[in-house]
Design a protein around this motif. Structure first.
Motif, short mmCIF file in Angstrom:
data_model
loop_
_atom_site.label_atom_id
_atom_site.label_comp_id
_atom_site.label_asym_id
_atom_site.label_seq_id
_atom_site.Cartn_x
_atom_site.Cartn_y
_atom_site.Cartn_z
N ARG A 470 0.91 -1.22 -0.21
CA ARG A 470 -0.14 -0.16 -0.06
C ARG A 470 0.89 1.33 0.07
O ARG A 470 0.53 2.16 -0.78
N MET A 471 2.16 1.35 0.75
CA MET A 471 3.03 2.37 0.87
C MET A 471 3.60 2.58 -0.40
O MET A 471 3.64 3.78 -1.19
N PHE A 472 4.13 1.46 -1.28
CA PHE A 472 4.51 1.52 -2.41
C PHE A 472 3.82 2.05 -3.32
O PHE A 472 4.00 3.06 -4.37
N GLY A 473 2.38 1.81 -3.42
CA GLY A 473 1.38 2.12 -4.13
C GLY A 473 1.10 3.91 -4.15
O GLY A 473 0.85 4.58 -5.09
N PHE A 474 1.23 4.17 -2.91
CA PHE A 474 1.14 5.66 -2.43
C PHE A 474 2.08 6.54 -2.93
O PHE A 474 1.88 7.44 -3.57
N ILE A 475 3.27 6.10 -3.10
CA ILE A 475 4.45 6.88 -3.39
C ILE A 475 4.65 6.87 -4.85
O ILE A 475 5.15 7.62 -5.40
N ARG A 476 4.12 5.61 -5.45
CA ARG A 476 4.05 5.68 -6.89
C ARG A 476 3.13 6.70 -7.41
O ARG A 476 3.47 7.50 -8.56
N ARG A 477 1.96 7.15 -6.91
CA ARG A 477 0.93 8.06 -7.57
C ARG A 477 1.71 9.33 -7.17
O ARG A 477 1.38 10.39 -8.08
N GLU A 478 2.30 9.73 -5.97
CA GLU A 478 2.87 11.01 -5.84
C GLU A 478 4.18 11.24 -6.85
O GLU A 478 4.23 12.35 -7.41
N ILE A 479 4.70 10.01 -7.21
CA ILE A 479 5.80 10.21 -8.17
C ILE A 479 5.31 10.70 -9.67
O ILE A 479 5.69 11.42 -10.37
N ASP A 480 4.12 9.86 -9.99
CA ASP A 480 3.47 10.10 -11.23
C ASP A 480 2.70 11.57 -11.15
O ASP A 480 2.54 11.94 -12.44
N LEU A 481 2.60 12.19 -10.03
CA LEU A 481 2.15 13.51 -10.17
C LEU A 481 3.15 14.54 -10.20
O LEU A 481 3.09 15.64 -10.24
N GLY A 482 4.47 14.03 -10.34
CA GLY A 482 5.73 14.78 -10.58
C GLY A 482 6.42 15.35 -9.32
O GLY A 482 7.27 16.31 -9.41
N ARG A 483 6.15 14.59 -8.23
CA ARG A 483 6.70 14.80 -7.07
C ARG A 483 7.87 13.87 -6.54
O ARG A 483 8.18 12.78 -7.24
N GLN A 484 8.70 14.29 -5.50
CA GLN A 484 9.77 13.26 -5.15
C GLN A 484 9.69 12.68 -3.72
O GLN A 484 8.84 13.23 -3.06
N VAL A 485 10.54 11.73 -3.64
CA VAL A 485 10.21 10.98 -2.40
C VAL A 485 11.46 10.75 -1.73
O VAL A 485 12.53 10.35 -2.53
N TYR A 486 11.66 10.96 -0.20
CA TYR A 486 12.67 10.22 0.56
C TYR A 486 12.25 8.93 1.10
O TYR A 486 11.20 8.87 1.54
N VAL A 487 13.28 8.05 1.22
CA VAL A 487 13.17 6.75 2.20
C VAL A 487 14.45 6.74 2.85
O VAL A 487 15.56 6.64 2.48
N VAL A 488 14.16 6.81 4.16
CA VAL A 488 15.42 6.83 5.08
C VAL A 488 15.40 5.48 5.84
O VAL A 488 14.33 5.01 6.46
N TYR A 489 16.51 5.04 6.05
CA TYR A 489 16.77 3.86 7.00
C TYR A 489 17.83 4.38 8.10
O TYR A 489 18.51 5.16 7.83
#
Length: 701
Positions: A470-489
């Motif tokens: 579900r998380m992957f699906g959400f960030i894919r939608r945001e990227i498809d809207l032209g936005r960027q994502v941080y993933v922190v470990y």
């Protein structure tokens, strides 16, 4: 303070001797009787209450019972040998059992006699028993301290226990020390303070903190000793501040000139908030007084501290002075440099950057320009404090994320000018008020507690491992809207290899979900060189990559308005303040931003509280208060380096009312008697002389 008045070595004490004195010194840093008096119990056992055998249950921690010894018997052979005593009162019977010191116990317990047994009740084979109870005669022997009241329990260590210095052993040494040396203790606080706050004398407080007569006496003793501890911390800090004000005459920034007015009227990209205006006014007043400014500016993530710092530096430029801004990392220094350049434009001022990556040739040019006064603002890292860096006329020093710098590093910047420059310290890590008063009690504190208009609160959500798709699906939608994502470990020193594997496995998982060429990923972690980090960061900043996978190196210093999602993996492994800092990397543009906290399915109670707090609020000051309660002051970012947090009895989480009283009292003392010349203040002056708190006030002309 106590130890100053009772400096006698522990070897003088009956029952201590050189061996025990040596181990107390090594294990607990206790060298004198005064130190011993400050070894406060961490809890108390109520020895005023007695239980009947019929009322016992296994949930009771420790109980004491008055009963008669009906019989005693040695049972078993060899290592399994034990002494079993039948013990009864009017309500029932039980067993007392010893596996050690059997001979001594057997010789000293008489059948038919009444005793007090004290210990932890256990239920076994249908009956209660106590293993290795403490035994004393009934009625009690007169003069025994502690056994008939609230009995102190002291922290010990394995090495101390091997030297017979468990809690009981420490109690016996302290009991003897009080008998012999308590009368040597002199009062440390003026009598009018004791009367005002209804505090008991120091001797009474020491006696009752170790062996309280009753609960009321214990509470009074605790309050007195907490007040004293916090009072002397504030006395030292405010004395240091007063010395600095008297000794170091500050440059006067008398005018608001062309540079600041031009920036305000032509370059400021958004209206200042009320909080920003208030803080700038405070800085303006500080720099007009002719004494050195030392001000801490606290501001939540995104509250606009950089603009406040820039306007303060432009004020210095308008008055003929240079400024510098020191950041803890090259990434953050570059971020500040570019932000300031973007804000002021090309022609308003001359700004330069100095970091570890600056080439030798660039440094030579920069050093010459700096000494000639051709550079108005120098932004950099620790490189700023190098001896080769010389200013023409340094008037203001700005230190960002100051808790990452040591005191000596900060002080080196003072020495860059004949008259020490004004100092503006900034932090984006909100600090609870009690902690700020203790850590930064010698600084004036400003708070930017208002976010710029139009900023949308970040929506924070908690996802467990089962919700990963579900998380992957959400960030894919945001990227498809032209936005960027941080993933922190997380990357924790104790298990760097393990965490790096987790990060690498996470990258593989992301590459499977977000394949090339449609999606590009930047990777940043502590194992990369500065040049590699900078390259990967820049790709993300320029929008060439959609996802940045990183460790906490991006906690501060990355400003990408187009980034709208922050995913924090294993978020239960982060402290609250760190989670809040990471969340603050998004929410910098016009779009709605999101923070997703990923955790395993099982969380500790503390982990649940951290996650719930993050989901509930975006207020950094509220978060910092919860963090203080969870972790304690010594664990908060950067505070370990501060000696003032080695508190013996006060607790900054719960004793804020006492701290407020102590600070207000010290402020009043210095307002009325700054040189501490009044007879009532002789003891306070003695304390400051003993602590070597800088130059004495009466020696400053």
């Amino acid at each position: 303070m106590i130890e100053n008045f009772v400096p006698y070595p522990l070897t003088y004490l009956k029952g201590a001797g050189s061996r025990k004195a040596d181990i107390l010194s090594k294990e607990l840093n206790i060298k004198t009787v005064g130190d011993l008096f400050k070894l406060y119990p961490f809890r108390y056992i109520d020895r005023t209450k007695f239980y009947q055998i019929s009322a016992l249950n296994e949930d009771l921690p420790l109980v004491q019972i008055i009963g008669k010894v009906n019989s005693k018997q040695l049972v078993g052979e060899g290592p399994k040998k034990r002494l079993v005593v039948k013990f009864s009162d009017s309500t029932g019977s039980m067993e007392l059992v010893w596996f050690q010191s059997i001979k001594w116990i057997d010789e000293n317990i008489q059948v038919g006699k009444v005793y007090i047994a004290f210990g932890k009740p256990n239920f076994f084979n249908g009956a209660f028993s106590i293993a290795h109870p403490e035994i004393e005669s009934y009625p009690r022997t007169e003069g025994l301290i502690g056994n008939s009241t609230l009995q102190p329990v002291y922290n010990s260590t394995e090495k101390l226990k091997k030297s017979f210095l468990d809690s009981k052993g420490i109690q016996r040494i302290i009991e003897h020390a009080l008998e012999v040396y308590l009368h040597h203790v002199k009062e440390t606080l003026p009598s009018y303070i004791l009367q005002k706050y209804k505090l008991p004398p120091l001797k009474t407080a020491i006696q009752n903190i170790h062996f309280p007569q009753d609960l009321k006496a214990l509470k009074n003793a605790q309050r007195r000793l907490k007040f004293e501890e916090l009072f002397f911390i504030q006395l030292e800090m405010l004395h240091s501040k007063l010395v600095r004000q008297l000794k170091y005459k500050g440059m006067v920034f008398s005018k608001v000139g062309e540079k600041l007015n031009t920036f305000y009227n032509q370059h400021l990209p958004f209206p200042l908030t009320g909080a920003q205006k208030r803080v700038i006014k405070e800085i303006r007043l500080d720099t007009q007084r002719g004494i050195q400014m030392n001000r801490l500016v606290q501001g939540d993530v995104g509250s606009g501290k950089t603009v406040v710092a820039l306007m303060s530096m432009l004020l210095a430029v308008d008055n003929g002075y240079q400024s510098c801004m020191m950041a803890p990392t090259e990434i953050l220094a570059r971020q500040h440099f570019h932000s300031i350049q973007e804000l002021v434009g090309e022609n308003l001022i001359k700004i330069a950057l100095l970091t570890g990556s600056t080439t030798k040739k660039q440094r030579e040019i920069l050093h010459k320009q700096l000494e000639a006064g051709e550079i108005d603002i120098l932004v950099g890292t620790h490189a700023l404090i190098e001896d080769k860096v010389k200013f023409n006329n340094l008037g203001l020093v700005v230190i960002d994320e100051q808790h990452r710098f040591g005191v000596q590093q900060r002080a080196k910047l003072w020495q860059k000018n004949n008259i020490p420059p004004h100092v503006l310290v900034m932090t984006a890590t909100p600090i609870p008020r009690t902690l700020a008063m203790t850590l930064y009690g010698d600084l004036d504190v400003s708070m930017i507690d208002e976010l710029p208009a139009g900023r949308k609160p970040i929506n924070t959500h908690h996802f467990t491992e089962g919700q990963r798709l579900r998380m992957f699906g959400f960030i894919r939608r945001e990227i498809d809207l032209g936005r960027q994502v941080y993933v922190v470990y997380p990357l924790i020193k104790e298990s760097e290899k393990l965490d790096l594997l987790n990060l690498e496995a996470g990258i593989e998982q992301l590459r499977y979900q977000f394949p090339l060429p449609e999606y590009q990923i930047s990777i940043v972690h502590g194992k990369l060189s500065n040049a590699e980090k900078e390259y990967e960061m820049q790709r993300f900043v320029e929008g060439k990559t959609q996802i940045m996978v990183a460790t906490t190196v991006i906690e501060v210093g990355v400003n990408v308005p187009n980034a709208s999602v922050m995913v924090i993996e294993n978020s239960e492994r982060f402290g609250l303040s760190q989670l809040h800092q990471l969340r603050g990397r998004v929410g910098r543009g016009a779009d709605q931003s999101y923070c997703i906290l990923m955790t395993g399915n099982k969380l500790s109670n503390e982990g649940k509280l951290r996650i719930e707090t993050m989901v509930r609020t975006n207020n950094g000051f509220e978060i910092s208060e919860t963090d203080l309660q969870l972790r304690g002051p010594g664990d908060l970012a950067g505070t370990q380096q501060s000696g003032v947090l080695n508190l013996k009895i006060a607790n900054l989480t719960t004793d804020h009312a006492i701290l407020k009283e102590a600070r207000a009292t010290v402020v009043q003392i210095f307002e009325q008697d700054p040189m501490l010349q009044a007879p009532d203040h002789v003891l306070l002056k003695y304390h400051l002389d003993q602590e070597n708190q800088g130059i004495r006030l009466d020696k400053i002309s």
